[in-house]
Design a protein around this motif. Structure first.
Motif, mmCIF file in Angstrom:
data_model
loop_
_atom_site.group_PDB
_atom_site.id
_atom_site.type_symbol
_atom_site.label_atom_id
_atom_site.label_comp_id
_atom_site.label_asym_id
_atom_site.label_seq_id
_atom_site.Cartn_x
_atom_site.Cartn_y
_atom_site.Cartn_z
ATOM 1 N N ILE A 144 18.033 5.164 0.918
ATOM 2 C CA ILE A 144 18.509 6.240 0.284
ATOM 3 C C ILE A 144 19.934 6.060 -0.135
ATOM 4 N N SER A 145 20.556 5.361 0.823
ATOM 5 C CA SER A 145 21.809 5.147 0.310
ATOM 6 C C SER A 145 22.209 4.366 -1.027
ATOM 7 N N LEU B 195 5.859 4.452 0.907
ATOM 8 C CA LEU B 195 6.698 5.592 1.525
ATOM 9 C C LEU B 195 7.595 5.621 2.707
ATOM 10 N N GLN B 196 7.082 4.399 3.491
ATOM 11 C CA GLN B 196 8.144 4.220 4.717
ATOM 12 C C GLN B 196 9.146 3.456 4.049
ATOM 13 N N PHE B 197 9.080 2.692 3.140
ATOM 14 C CA PHE B 197 10.480 1.946 2.892
ATOM 15 C C PHE B 197 11.630 2.804 1.903
ATOM 16 N N ASN C 150 0.637 -1.199 -0.026
ATOM 17 C CA ASN C 150 0.086 -0.051 -0.073
ATOM 18 C C ASN C 150 0.812 1.308 -0.119
ATOM 19 N N THR C 151 0.248 2.439 -0.118
ATOM 20 C CA THR C 151 1.108 3.729 -0.328
ATOM 21 C C THR C 151 1.754 3.930 1.053
ATOM 22 N N VAL D 45 16.643 -4.399 -0.969
ATOM 23 C CA VAL D 45 17.092 -3.238 0.050
ATOM 24 C C VAL D 45 16.049 -2.031 0.084
ATOM 25 N N VAL D 46 15.383 -1.595 -1.080
ATOM 26 C CA VAL D 46 14.505 -0.496 -1.041
ATOM 27 C C VAL D 46 13.104 -1.035 -0.448
ATOM 28 N N LEU D 47 12.566 -2.257 -0.789
ATOM 29 C CA LEU D 47 11.270 -2.386 -0.464
ATOM 30 C C LEU D 47 11.020 -3.521 0.692
#
Length: 308
Positions: free
Chosen positions: A171-172, A162-164, A157-158, A297-299
């Motif tokens: 970010i890195s 946005l949290q991930f 979900n949204t 890593v991101v999700l």
């Protein structure tokens, strides 16, 4: 006007996917989503393999004609560009039904065998031992990953998205990907510069050029997949009409479109300017590696892997 038409078409496709997913979920549950993820990703991979050979065939005909396109090679080039772009959109359909990791691996596992098969159909060059070994190794990797990657996570979900994407790890990793994308793009553009002085600064071997182009595509693909997850999550949460009012939807949608163009342009360039039987396996390996790591890593998709 053109952007509006494209956005409207994409929304229509996405809404259709929402309906299909709900129907499949009612009939088959999670297994149905997994099956649709595999089917759409495999279709995208087979189409990519076929049209990459079409593009290489167009360039080969151009070289045989003294560097000038014939009517036949122009038709091949147009068909290759259009087909490559359309089947590239198949990845978005796969992302709607499953995680980035599974979509990328299935796509790669079908692209390489299709590329090897259709390269013989178009008479590009004979297959050698390394072609067979590379394709076999990739297919074995796909089978192993599919067996041990675990069940797909629930639809994102949204709020989760946005949290991930704002975690320090996310970010890195995205910063590293973006720097790699810029550096690889600079190398490719310098090697193609019209000024002889610029070309003399960077003499690339065929292998190095294939590496640089593959990094551009793999980084673009990773960003494209994450952005696709973003606007699909918004669409799933609030529906079509309310999605158009969401800032997250439009930022993700525009980013998805931009990186899709970068990925498609890189693929078209690589198929035309590099040995397709060298470029496509290299492209797929880097694409799989960077996209899978990005998803994990991101999700946080690594949490579903049953065995490393």
């Amino acid at each position: 006007l053109a952007q509006g038409i494209v956005a409207q078409a994409a929304l229509q496709v996405a809404c259709t996917l929402v309906v299909v997913r709900r129907l499949v979920a009612m009939a088959l549950g999670q297994l149905g989503n997994l099956a649709l993820c595999v089917i759409t990703s495999a279709g995208a991979g087979i189409g990519a393999g076929f049209f990459s050979c079409v593009l290489s065939s167009a360039d080969k005909q151009k070289q045989r004609n003294g560097g000038q396109h014939t009517k036949r090679s122009r038709r091949f080039l147009a068909a290759g560009v259009i087909g490559s772009t359309l089947f590239g959109l198949g990845s978005i359909a796969g992302l709607f039904f499953g995680p980035i990791t599974l979509v990328t691996v299935i796509r790669a596992g079908t692209t390489l065998p299709a590329n090897a098969l259709f390269s013989q159909f178009f008479g590009l060059r004979p297959l050698v031992r390394d072609d067979y070994l590379g394709t076999l190794a990739c297919v074995c990797g796909v089978v192993c990953f599919a067996n041990f990657s675990g069940s797909p996570p629930p639809p994102m979900n949204t709020q989760m998205f946005l949290q991930f994407i704002v975690t320090p790890w996310s970010i890195s990793w995205n910063a590293v990907l973006f720097a790699t994308l810029l550096g690889s793009s600079g190398i490719v553009l310098t090697s193609e510069a019209s000024s002889r002085g610029f070309r003399d600064l960077l003499q690339l071997s065929p292998e190095a050029k294939a590496f640089a182009v593959s990094f551009v595509i793999a980084c673009g693909s990773s960003f494209m997949d994450v952005a696709g997850k973003g606007w699909l999550a918004v669409l799933r949460d609030v529906g079509r009409s309310n999605a158009l009012l969401s800032q997250t939807f439009w930022v993700s949608f525009v980013a998805n479109a931009v990186f899709l163009v970068i990925m498609r342009a890189g693929t078209i360039y690589g198929c035309a300017k590099c040995d397709v039987l060298l470029f496509m396996p290299l492209n797929m390996v880097l694409n799989v590696f960077l996209s899978v790591v990005t998803g994990m890593v991101v999700l946080d998709e690594g949490r579903n892997v049953m065995s490393w």
